[in-house]
Design an enzyme around this catalytic site. Structure first.
Site, PDB file in Angstrom:
ATOM      1  N   GLY A   1       0.819  -1.214   0.000  1.00 51.20           N
ATOM      2  CA  GLY A   1       0.000   0.000   0.000  1.00 51.20           C
ATOM      3  C   GLY A   1       0.847   1.256   0.000  1.00 51.20           C
ATOM      4  O   GLY A   1       1.621   1.485   0.925  1.00 51.20           O
TER       5      GLY A   1
ATOM      6  N   GLY B   1      -0.271   4.374   0.200  1.00 51.09           N
ATOM      7  CA  GLY B   1      -1.071   5.493   0.699  1.00 51.09           C
ATOM      8  C   GLY B   1      -0.257   6.306   1.696  1.00 51.09           C
ATOM      9  O   GLY B   1       0.971   6.206   1.748  1.00 51.09           O
TER      10      GLY B   1
ATOM     11  N   GLY C   1       0.119   6.068   4.939  1.00 52.55           N
ATOM     12  CA  GLY C   1       0.878   5.298   5.910  1.00 52.55           C
ATOM     13  C   GLY C   1       2.095   4.628   5.299  1.00 52.55           C
ATOM     14  O   GLY C   1       3.227   4.791   5.781  1.00 52.55           O
TER      15      GLY C   1
ATOM     16  N   GLU D   1     -17.490  19.155   1.655  1.00 50.29           N
ATOM     17  CA  GLU D   1     -16.632  19.850   0.697  1.00 50.29           C
ATOM     18  C   GLU D   1     -17.175  19.721  -0.731  1.00 50.29           C
ATOM     19  O   GLU D   1     -17.212  20.690  -1.490  1.00 50.29           O
ATOM     20  CB  GLU D   1     -15.194  19.318   0.802  1.00 50.29           C
ATOM     21  CG  GLU D   1     -14.509  19.809   2.073  1.00 50.29           C
ATOM     22  CD  GLU D   1     -13.206  19.087   2.425  1.00 50.29           C
ATOM     23  OE1 GLU D   1     -12.491  19.568   3.309  1.00 50.29           O
ATOM     24  OE2 GLU D   1     -12.911  18.031   1.828  1.00 50.29           O
TER      25      GLU D   1
ATOM     26  N   ASP E   1      -6.262   3.439   8.056  1.00 54.68           N
ATOM     27  CA  ASP E   1      -7.676   3.322   8.442  1.00 54.68           C
ATOM     28  C   ASP E   1      -8.248   1.928   8.252  1.00 54.68           C
ATOM     29  O   ASP E   1      -9.449   1.729   8.383  1.00 54.68           O
ATOM     30  CB  ASP E   1      -8.543   4.396   7.760  1.00 54.68           C
ATOM     31  CG  ASP E   1      -8.422   4.403   6.257  1.00 54.68           C
ATOM     32  OD1 ASP E   1      -7.572   3.662   5.733  1.00 54.68           O
ATOM     33  OD2 ASP E   1      -9.178   5.140   5.606  1.00 54.68           O
TER      34      ASP E   1
ATOM     35  N   ALA F   1      -5.762  11.237   7.073  1.00 54.98           N
ATOM     36  CA  ALA F   1      -4.363  11.116   6.670  1.00 54.98           C
ATOM     37  C   ALA F   1      -3.375  11.252   7.837  1.00 54.98           C
ATOM     38  O   ALA F   1      -2.437  10.467   7.924  1.00 54.98           O
ATOM     39  CB  ALA F   1      -4.055  12.133   5.572  1.00 54.98           C
TER      40      ALA F   1
END
Lengths: 426, 426
Positions: B10, B12, B14, B173, B309, B323
């Protein structure tokens, strides 16, 4: 009294200029396009190589005409013309619709010519649309990723072979950029050596960039060679399949196994040219271009004008299928409509050739300026950069493109090397 | 002696931080991701609204690790784990492959939770991927185009109704931005009045942005209202189909016909969490999150760490799926690996809450800074801007985003309003 209605089919270079130059005319303009944006086609290849983002080469038509109150934009496809009733048949999201016109302008552009081999299209990517450019981007980047994990050296070699068919400006520019990607991303791969990539520029004719004088063609071929591009002139493609490309030369047939094949050979007029020709009883040439009068009207229909690379002036010199021709035709058409509204007439359309430019990668380009001035190298590249920035629609884009190019030039980086779309899975 | 091999699944927030903070460690890191880029997820909604280009919120993983010689990037999907043999089963473009590890780090992220109604997904767009964002962009822009040509006023009203399900930061948003598009593009349409657009923010709970204190929620709702967003709190979605959304309130059921539905409700852990849980015999919570030890190791497997997450510390306070949590976990894991290699141990992971921010459109935002400091309005928005720019990966992007935002702010324009992909035809 209702205003004179001008319908423009196609928001490319020609249609856009026609509409923009009708700004001060007492007319209602409707510009019809299948897409909601104008594509700056000459830079689409930069999207395909990750150097520019889509928003930097495409701009919403509505935004362009936001402040020009006499222009309406319509997202629709022109499906037919009735030149007697003076209507355009459209297909919109809401279904079929009919649009009345007093003057009709059609600039539908062109599509790639597979010379009777539509089956090649499946294996050869092309650059005509923004999606095509994104697809090529994903394919090129994915080829390097696949090579990085390939265990079979033969397969790895195939994946690192890129064939570009057609050595016109698009083909030559693509080839140069792919060679640059291979060179600039060497540090990013741990297994594969991206310098091993083969970039083959295949051309049936005897030189690259044949629209330029011989001396510049030779310079361009040398320049491409130093970037790592192998120019295969006098190589005629006879087959393209999932494995690669077969070519015929004086020495016989040759097959090259390639992971990526990009088609940048000849063009055909867009199919709307045929639709219009049939409605008008007009003739088309071998590549589908509508034959128009010297004033760009369709024969027998003085209120129907056709422009851009889907037309050819009957009996006139063939014009190159480049943006400046379309833009000059668009402006001519706007002037001609305005003069007719005042009861005047227009002389024939005359193309003013301002020169010819092609870029071949980082700080390399060739240029032929009209009175026989020929330049190459950094100066030609700076000229190319300046002219393209100048013509990019919209100030925001111009600045962003300039900054992005500036960074790319300094850092050898490419900001938008994302594998997106269907090709995203390994 | 072979180096200690760290495999990170991953790329992302992390995984990226873990790899970056192993820069000075004597280890070989392999970072495995299905995509060739890191996505700055908190700004994906700006791509969906045409404010930013894809390359401004996503950055190639290879470019990030170009100069970090101990990191290899692999485009592959993790399909299984053998925690006894210490291997990861991967699927790459070349087929199945097995990767050995000494330490395994898994940060697979999350996906949207349709609460047992997978059939809603077909009618509700979501933002989790870059393609999802582009799809939403095409859908929103196309809705206005369709409304412009719609002849039936009922259908036009449906097309101009946008429902956003879930009033967390992403939903709020999105709603604010869609309302801004409607307001800012009024001049570009000649038939439809884009101000007639209805933007409904549907929330099952009793307030928007429930992660913030009540006072800030109220401010946010008011701020959204002034932009033209109708907040429907205490509205529980009971059905979504091609026509629109059905909601249950205290007053009974209510159906809203809508052309665009965007899903931004709860999340589930990515499926790789389940794959890892099964391999480890570990437990998962109701939303699929893997229950890990206080030091983020998987119970019984001190050399397997899970982050972001898709995890929950067993018995610990639930952490928000944002994040900063993933980034802090990534950095903790890097430190913990380094300390273990030196024979040391690590204390438990502690999340340092640096505050919570949400933006609601042009110069509007709310912020809660840690020691009870609450701000809203322009100052909160400037803070939001600064923090997001700071964390955007890559200097090039940061500058381009800043310029693009600057222009958008001054001109109310949006640079990338292109309808691309499958939705391009009328």
């Amino acid at each position: 009294m209702p205003k004179h209605r001008v319908v423009i089919v196609g928001g490319g270079f020609g249609g856009l200029q026609a509409a923009l130059h009708l700004k001060d005319a007492d007319v209602d303009v409707t510009i019809v396009d299948r897409r909601n944006f104008h594509l700056f086609q000459p830079l689409a290849y930069q999207v395909a190589t990750g150097a520019l983002a889509t928003g930097e080469v495409a701009y919403p038509l509505r935004a362009i005409f936001r402040r020009q109150g006499n222009v309406s934009v319509m997202l629709a496809e022109a499906e037919g013309f009735d030149l007697t009733a003076k209507t355009v048949k459209l297909r919109t999201a809401a279904g079929a619709e009919t649009l009345d016109y007093d003057t009709l302008v059609v600039g539908g552009g062109s599509k790639y010519n597979y010379f009777g081999h539509p089956e090649w299209q499946e294996h050869a990517a092309e650059l005509k649309t923004l999606e095509g450019a994104l697809h090529i981007r994903a394919q090129i980047l994915h080829a390097f990723e696949q090579a990085e994990v390939a265990s079979d050296p033969v397969e790895r070699e195939r994946l690192l072979t890129f064939v570009i068919v057609g050595a016109g400006p698009t083909g030559a520019e693509m080839a140069g950029q792919i060679a640059e990607i291979a060179r600039d991303t060497r540090d990013e791969f741990r297994v594969v050596d991206t310098w091993q990539a083969k970039v083959l520029l295949v051309e049936a004719g005897d030189r690259v960039l044949a629209a330029f004088p011989k001396r510049l063609s030779a310079k361009a071929e040398k320049s491409l060679g130093s970037l790592g591009v192998t120019s295969l002139t006098n190589h005629m493609v006879t087959d393209i399949d999932a494995e690669g490309v077969t070519m015929k030369t004086d020495q016989g047939e040759e097959k090259v196994r390639a992971g990526t094949v990009i088609w940048a050979a000849g063009v055909l007029a867009a199919s709307v040219a045929t639709t219009l020709a049939e409605a008008a009883g007009a003739e088309q040439d071998k590549v589908g271009r509508l034959l128009v009068e010297p004033d760009l009207t369709v024969p027998g229909h003085p209120d129907v004008l056709a422009i851009g690379d889907m037309v050819q002036v009957a009996g006139g010199d063939p014009l190159p299928g480049v943006a400046p021709v379309a833009m000059q035709m668009g402006r001519y058409v706007a002037r001609s409509i305005k003069s007719k509204l005042r009861g005047g007439t227009s002389g024939p359309f005359k193309y003013k050739d301002k020169g010819n430019l092609a870029t071949l990668g980082r700080a390399r380009a060739i240029a032929e300026l009209p009175p026989g001035i020929r330049v190459s190298g950094f100066f030609a590249w700076a000229l190319w950069l300046g002219i393209h920035l100048w013509y990019l629609v919209g100030f925001q884009n111009r600045l962003l493109v300039f900054i992005r190019w500036g960074f790319s030039f300094i850092t050898h980086g490419r900001g938008t090397r994302l594998i997106t779309g269907e090709s995203n899975m390994p």
